[in-house]
Enzyme design. Structure first.
Site, PDB file in Angstrom:
ATOM      1  CB  CYS A 170      -0.956  -0.020   1.182  1.00  0.00           C
ATOM      2  SG  CYS A 170      -0.167   0.085   2.782  1.00  0.00           S
ATOM      3  CD  GLN A 171      -0.647   6.739  -0.769  1.00  0.00           C
ATOM      4  OE1 GLN A 171      -1.637   6.778  -0.045  1.00  0.00           O
ATOM      5  NE2 GLN A 171      -0.176   7.785  -1.405  1.00  0.00           N
TER       6      GLN A 171
END
Length: 51
Positions: free
Chosen positions: A28-29
């Protein structure tokens, strides 16, 4: 991939119990997320102490 990240990636794979213990990886980020076959093989303390 830069050598810095290649070394880091190899270290992470070792600490989660090796490539044979990984069933899935995604990001994810802000982090990598691993689905492990056996959570007991992961060295949680070593992973938490990594930069």
């Amino acid at each position: 991939m830069s050598k810095k990240y290649e070394t880091l990636a190899q270290s992470i794979v070792e600490k989660v119990g090796g490539i044979e213990n990984i069933s899935n990886v995604y990001h994810c980020q802000t982090r990598l997320r691993f689905n492990l076959k056996n959570d007991d093989k992961a060295d949680q303390k070593a992973l938490e102490s990594m930069d």
